[in-house]
Design a protein around this motif. Structure first.
Motif, short mmCIF file in Angstrom:
data_model
loop_
_atom_site.label_atom_id
_atom_site.label_comp_id
_atom_site.label_asym_id
_atom_site.label_seq_id
_atom_site.Cartn_x
_atom_site.Cartn_y
_atom_site.Cartn_z
N ASN A 234 0.70 -1.17 -0.02
CA ASN A 234 0.11 -0.04 0.17
C ASN A 234 0.87 1.31 -0.03
O ASN A 234 1.69 1.48 0.86
N PRO A 235 0.77 2.23 -1.23
CA PRO A 235 1.47 3.14 -1.16
C PRO A 235 1.56 4.23 0.05
O PRO A 235 2.76 4.68 0.44
N ASP A 236 0.57 4.37 0.69
CA ASP A 236 0.36 5.35 1.86
C ASP A 236 1.19 4.62 3.24
O ASP A 236 1.86 5.31 3.77
N MET A 237 1.07 3.28 3.19
CA MET A 237 1.75 2.76 4.40
C MET A 237 3.21 2.67 4.11
O MET A 237 4.10 2.88 4.91
N ILE A 238 3.53 2.53 2.79
CA ILE A 238 5.09 2.71 2.39
C ILE A 238 5.59 3.95 2.84
O ILE A 238 6.75 3.94 3.37
N LYS A 239 5.08 5.09 2.46
CA LYS A 239 5.35 6.39 2.85
C LYS A 239 5.59 6.51 4.36
O LYS A 239 6.57 6.97 4.79
N THR A 240 4.53 6.17 5.20
CA THR A 240 4.44 6.20 6.65
C THR A 240 5.84 5.52 7.05
O THR A 240 6.46 5.99 8.00
N ASN A 241 6.03 4.16 6.85
CA ASN A 241 7.11 3.40 7.09
C ASN A 241 8.42 4.07 6.56
O ASN A 241 9.35 3.91 7.59
N LEU A 242 8.50 4.48 5.55
CA LEU A 242 9.81 5.44 5.03
C LEU A 242 10.17 6.60 5.88
O LEU A 242 11.39 6.78 6.19
N VAL A 243 9.16 7.32 6.23
CA VAL A 243 9.45 8.54 7.30
C VAL A 243 9.85 8.07 8.60
O VAL A 243 11.00 8.52 8.79
N ALA A 244 9.43 7.09 9.12
CA ALA A 244 9.74 6.34 10.46
C ALA A 244 11.25 5.65 10.27
O ALA A 244 11.67 5.69 11.27
N GLN A 245 11.63 5.24 9.21
CA GLN A 245 12.67 4.53 9.30
C GLN A 245 13.98 5.24 9.52
O GLN A 245 14.77 4.54 9.98
N LEU A 246 14.20 6.55 9.64
CA LEU A 246 15.24 7.23 10.00
C LEU A 246 15.68 7.05 11.49
O LEU A 246 16.75 7.36 11.87
N THR A 247 14.65 7.18 12.46
CA THR A 247 14.72 7.18 13.77
C THR A 247 14.49 5.89 14.23
O THR A 247 14.51 5.90 15.56
N ALA A 248 14.08 4.68 13.18
CA ALA A 248 13.56 3.48 14.02
C ALA A 248 14.73 2.33 13.69
O ALA A 248 15.43 2.59 12.54
N PRO A 249 14.89 1.13 14.31
CA PRO A 249 15.90 0.21 13.90
C PRO A 249 15.50 -0.47 12.89
O PRO A 249 14.47 -0.67 12.35
N VAL A 250 16.70 -0.90 12.04
CA VAL A 250 16.26 -1.82 10.90
C VAL A 250 16.16 -3.30 11.37
O VAL A 250 17.08 -3.88 11.87
N ARG A 251 14.81 -3.75 11.06
CA ARG A 251 14.76 -4.92 11.54
C ARG A 251 14.99 -5.98 10.42
O ARG A 251 14.16 -6.80 9.88
N TRP A 252 16.34 -6.23 10.07
CA TRP A 252 16.62 -7.19 9.02
C TRP A 252 16.43 -8.59 9.34
O TRP A 252 16.05 -9.34 8.58
N THR A 253 16.84 -9.06 10.75
CA THR A 253 16.76 -10.57 10.81
C THR A 253 15.09 -10.93 10.70
O THR A 253 15.04 -11.90 10.20
N GLN A 254 14.41 -9.93 11.21
CA GLN A 254 13.10 -10.42 11.16
C GLN A 254 12.32 -10.28 9.66
O GLN A 254 11.50 -11.02 9.58
N SER A 255 12.97 -9.46 9.08
CA SER A 255 12.59 -9.25 7.78
C SER A 255 12.89 -10.59 6.92
O SER A 255 12.14 -11.13 6.14
N VAL A 256 14.15 -10.92 7.14
CA VAL A 256 14.41 -12.08 6.51
C VAL A 256 13.85 -13.77 6.93
O VAL A 256 13.00 -14.35 6.00
N GLU A 257 13.42 -13.53 8.34
CA GLU A 257 12.69 -14.66 8.75
C GLU A 257 11.35 -14.58 8.10
O GLU A 257 10.53 -15.86 7.46
#
Length: 293
Positions: A234-257
């Motif tokens: 969803n483009p709106d959610m993608i935007k929201t998450n992109l904005v939050a990304q700079l101050t939030a942790p990168v959950r790479w382990t969880q993404s791969v899982e």
């Protein structure tokens, strides 16, 4: 199912992308377009610059983005992802490769992000450290125990490897405590500042406006975003998450899982280096990985 993954800052090397430029007409065209969009010849720095040139955030981020995205574009019909993900900066590469962002908009956003982050780093002297050999929960507990300073988990890279981010004093104190708690290593990184921490708030606010004014379409496949490691289209959610990304942790382990749970059985890294292939193997050593650079 194929999962294409895109690296973040730190994967750069002098000469990156030169073979593409020299041997693929589409790649050359896109690199030259990038030089015009940016207003300077980033290709000169990528192909013949120094390590110090490439280490500047304002150069590193667009350089890695270009290498990754142009690789995807030159694959043509072969690029048929079932899902994509990118580590930090790589999330913008993933979105552009998957058609959610135009090439020009993706590059412009990455450059604005890089400049905003560099400015935030200069305003608040800060750093990051890699912590090896402790459970996530123990690292989180130690970060919370440091009072009067900013110290947070920044990158959940793979089981037993977390990067923490914060003020110089906070990171020093945390590293001491983490080693005492049994960490194999707690090593400060050569980075410009505390990425993915509250100290990036000025950059987040600046980037939020740019993201809000950029057209983002539904990608050709789900993207697993850093902030929550969940599949998103969803483009709106993608935007929201992109904005939050700079101050939030990168959950790479969880993404791969989560990509593995969704059926991914072949991970292909597009861009410089092979860091993400190694991290995927740490999550599941049996999984098929390959890289294109």
């Amino acid at each position: 199912m194929k999962a294409y993954v895109f690296p973040g800052q730190g994967a750069q090397f002098v000469g990156m992308g030169k073979d593409l430029y020299d041997n693929n007409p589409l790649a050359k065209e896109l690199f030259e377009k990038a030089n015009k969009v940016l207003g300077f010849r980033i290709t000169d720095l990528m192909f013949e610059g120094t390590d110090d040139d490439l280490k500047q955030t304002k150069v590193t981020q667009p350089a890695i983005f270009l290498h990754s995205v142009i690789l995807a574009k030159t694959l043509g019909e072969e690029f048929q992802p079932d899902m994509v993900a990118g580590h930090s900066l790589g999330e913008f590469s993933a979105l552009t490769a998957a058609g959610a962002l135009s090439f020009e908009d993706g590059l412009s956003l990455v450059y604005k992000r890089a400049l905003a982050m560099q400015k935030a780093c200069e305003a608040s002297p800060s750093t990051m450290a890699a912590v090896l050999g402790l459970p996530d929960e123990k690292v989180e507990e130690v970060c919370l125990s440091i009072t009067g300073e900013v110290v947070v988990p920044a990158n959940y890279n793979c089981p037993g490897q977390i990067v923490i981010s914060g003020t110089n004093e906070g990171i020093d104190a945390a590293c001491e405590k983490l080693l005492a708690a049994g960490a194999k290593r707690a090593l400060k990184l050569k980075v410009g500042g505390a990425f993915h921490s509250p100290l990036m708030e000025p950059a987040r606010a600046e980037l939020a406006e740019a993201i809000k004014n950029t057209t983002i379409k539904a990608p050709i496949c789900p993207i697993y975003q850093n902030v929550n490691a969940k599949a998103e289209s969803n483009p709106d959610m993608i935007k929201t998450n992109l904005v939050a990304q700079l101050t939030a942790p990168v959950r790479w382990t969880q993404s791969v899982e989560n990509m593995l749970t969704a059926g991914a059985d072949h991970f292909i890294e597009l861009g410089p280096g092979a860091v993400l292939q190694g991290l995927v193997k740490k999550v599941n050593k049996e999984i098929l990985t390959e890289g294109r650079s």
